[in-house]
Design a protein around this motif. Structure first.
Motif, PDB file in Angstrom:
ATOM      1  N   SER A 167       5.058  -2.327   8.458  1.00 16.93           N
ATOM      2  CA  SER A 167       4.458  -1.003   8.336  1.00 16.93           C
ATOM      3  C   SER A 167       5.376   0.069   8.910  1.00 16.93           C
ATOM      4  O   SER A 167       5.837  -0.041  10.045  1.00 16.93           O
ATOM      5  N   THR A 192      -2.491   4.363   7.366  1.00 16.39           N
ATOM      6  CA  THR A 192      -1.797   3.208   7.949  1.00 16.39           C
ATOM      7  C   THR A 192      -2.777   2.300   8.669  1.00 16.39           C
ATOM      8  O   THR A 192      -2.699   1.071   8.579  1.00 16.39           O
ATOM      9  N   PHE A 232       0.839  -1.199   0.000  1.00 25.79           N
ATOM     10  CA  PHE A 232       0.000   0.000   0.000  1.00 25.79           C
ATOM     11  C   PHE A 232       0.875   1.251   0.000  1.00 25.79           C
ATOM     12  O   PHE A 232       1.830   1.356   0.771  1.00 25.79           O
ATOM     13  N   THR A 241       3.192  -1.541   4.145  1.00 19.23           N
ATOM     14  CA  THR A 241       2.702  -0.171   4.033  1.00 19.23           C
ATOM     15  C   THR A 241       3.785   0.764   4.560  1.00 19.23           C
ATOM     16  O   THR A 241       4.129   0.727   5.744  1.00 19.23           O
ATOM     17  N   ILE A 263      -6.138   2.991  -0.227  1.00 20.67           N
ATOM     18  CA  ILE A 263      -5.982   1.932   0.768  1.00 20.67           C
ATOM     19  C   ILE A 263      -7.317   1.539   1.382  1.00 20.67           C
ATOM     20  O   ILE A 263      -7.652   0.355   1.512  1.00 20.67           O
ATOM     21  N   VAL A 302       1.464  -7.975   3.902  1.00 22.41           N
ATOM     22  CA  VAL A 302       1.048  -6.602   3.608  1.00 22.41           C
ATOM     23  C   VAL A 302       2.172  -5.667   4.019  1.00 22.41           C
ATOM     24  O   VAL A 302       2.695  -5.751   5.137  1.00 22.41           O
ATOM     25  N   LYS A 329      -6.908  -4.000   6.953  1.00 19.27           N
ATOM     26  CA  LYS A 329      -7.057  -4.909   5.813  1.00 19.27           C
ATOM     27  C   LYS A 329      -6.157  -6.127   5.977  1.00 19.27           C
ATOM     28  O   LYS A 329      -6.549  -7.264   5.670  1.00 19.27           O
ATOM     29  N   ALA A 372      -4.695   0.174   6.272  1.00 23.74           N
ATOM     30  CA  ALA A 372      -3.839  -0.888   5.734  1.00 23.74           C
ATOM     31  C   ALA A 372      -3.666  -2.012   6.749  1.00 23.74           C
ATOM     32  O   ALA A 372      -3.729  -3.198   6.402  1.00 23.74           O
TER      33      ALA A 372
END
Length: 424
Positions: free
Chosen positions: A284, A267, A188, A259, A245, A257, A273, A270
């Motif tokens: 992240s 954030t 993302f 981000t 996102i 994932v 998800k 994301a």
């Protein structure tokens, strides 16, 4: 060892690591001293451990995860002092006779310390970058990071280090990823996609994983350019899409994932998800944590919250700390790590979550607690997850904040809890 201190040690076993000395044995120990240095054996980056026992030295080569476990075993039960050195920092850990741990970190400026230079041979390395300087990598050339000879352009050296640092985080979580089927990775806010291309190159070309990576960003021109480069390199399972996102629903199962620098609550969407899709790994690097800065209130903290800069930093750290707690409650073993040195950017916190094997039970436990149910019959992992959420709620009440990620996850976790009640 305390988890925080161990995480600092693990974090600094990075591309800049030069050596580590563990000393001051407890009375009666047959180990006098332990030294660690980085080595390269058959193109694999390892750590050579030397245990000094009386007049003998015992050698073994281990990977990073094994070394971290050994440090945890040594410090306290066997040794009381540790010195870790890399090209940026010196970290000292002391353990008192009563078991109190004291950790100190010192920034080493160029020319300040007389430290050993480890040359790059079959059993040593100078800079153990995953992508070595001198290696021609097409996407790094087109993105302006290296020359045709593979030499890093001076102005892009920080970017080169950042890419390799990111790949270290990927390398650490490889045991959590399956290799018997194609993996799906979602990035993302991919932007110019330095790290997205690096991730594909590393997983596909270097490590041989069957992988599909989807990069998502709002900038149409950037996405068009990234797709053109992916096609040019023959990266047929690397695709870039224009999308937001919060609204993206183009897939229902993701293995990892990523981000990076998604602003403010982007954030949170994301991370939500990622949990919803049951991602095995979450990486992240948050950015621009404004949400809690507008909410945070506390009579005890008011004397320092009146200063805008202090309030901004407290709110940013609280935001990421609370996110980590929520990921723990959702069934992820979560670490808060330094992405790159603070001197390059203040946005240097990376949240790394790896889904626990018992995460389904953990999610249901957090859901039951969110639904105000009694966790009397929970398993140990479930009790731990419920406790994390309970701690989270107590802290948010203290700060008078309601983070977006909590709002997003609450329905998801509560739904799982309600579903379990129906089954029972």
């Amino acid at each position: 060892m305390e988890n925080y201190n161990l995480s600092i040690i693990e974090e600094n076993l990075n591309i800049d690591f030069t050596d580590m000395i563990i000393s001051n044995p407890i009375k009666g120990s047959d180990i006098n001293k332990i030294t660690v240095r980085p080595v390269t054996i058959k193109e694999k980056e390892l750590y050579q451990v030397c245990e000094y026992r009386n007049n003998q030295v015992f050698h073994k080569n281990v990977d990073k995860n094994t070394l971290t476990g050994l440090v945890d075993q040594w410090m306290g039960p066997v040794m009381k002092q540790l010195l870790l050195r890399n090209r940026k920092k010196e970290i000292t850990l002391l353990i008192s006779s009563k078991g109190k741990e004291t950790l100190k970190a010192k920034t080493v400026r160029e020319g300040e310390a007389d430290r050993p230079v480890v040359k790059n041979t079959s059993h040593n390395r100078d800079k153990a970058y995953i992508i070595q300087e001198g290696t021609f990598v097409p996407f790094l050339y087109d993105l302006g990071v290296i020359t045709k000879e593979g030499k890093v352009i001076k102005e892009k050296y920080d970017k080169f280090r950042q890419i390799n640092r990111f790949l270290e985080f990927i390398e650490d979580i490889l045991p959590a990823l399956r290799k018997d089927r194609e993996l799906t990775v979602l990035d993302f806010g991919c932007g110019k996609s330095y790290l997205t291309f690096a991730m594909y190159y590393y997983l596909k070309t270097v490590r041989g994983y069957s992988v599909r990576i989807i990069g998502l960003d709002l900038k149409k021109e950037v996405i068009a350019n990234c797709n053109a480069l992916a096609e040019k390199y023959g990266y047929d399972r690397l695709n870039f899409l224009v999308g937001d996102i919060a609204d993206y629903e183009g897939i229902d199962k993701v293995d990892m994932v990523v981000t990076l620098h998604a602003c403010d609550t982007a954030t949170d969407y994301a991370l939500y998800k990622a949990v919803k899709w049951g991602a095995e790994v979450i990486l992240s690097v948050p950015c621009c944590q404004h949400e809690l800065n507008k909410q945070i209130k506390n009579d005890i903290l008011n004397p320092i919250l009146q200063y805008g800069l202090i309030k901004e930093r407290i709110a940013a750290l609280a935001t990421d700390g609370l996110r980590a707690q929520l990921l723990e409650a959702a069934g992820y073993k979560t670490q808060v790590l330094e992405f790159i040195d603070m001197e390059h950017t203040p946005k240097n916190i990376l949240l790394r979550g790896v889904k626990r094997k018992d995460s389904d039970a953990s999610e249901r436990a957090a859901g039951r607690l969110a639904a105000s149910m009694q966790p009397a019959s929970m398993q140990p992992a479930s009790i731990q997850a419920a406790k994390k959420l309970e701690d989270f709620e107590r802290l948010t009440e203290f700060l008078q904040v309601k983070p977006k990620l909590y709002e997003l996850l609450l329905n998801h976790l509560s739904w799982q809890g309600s579903k379990e009640v129906d089954i029972c």
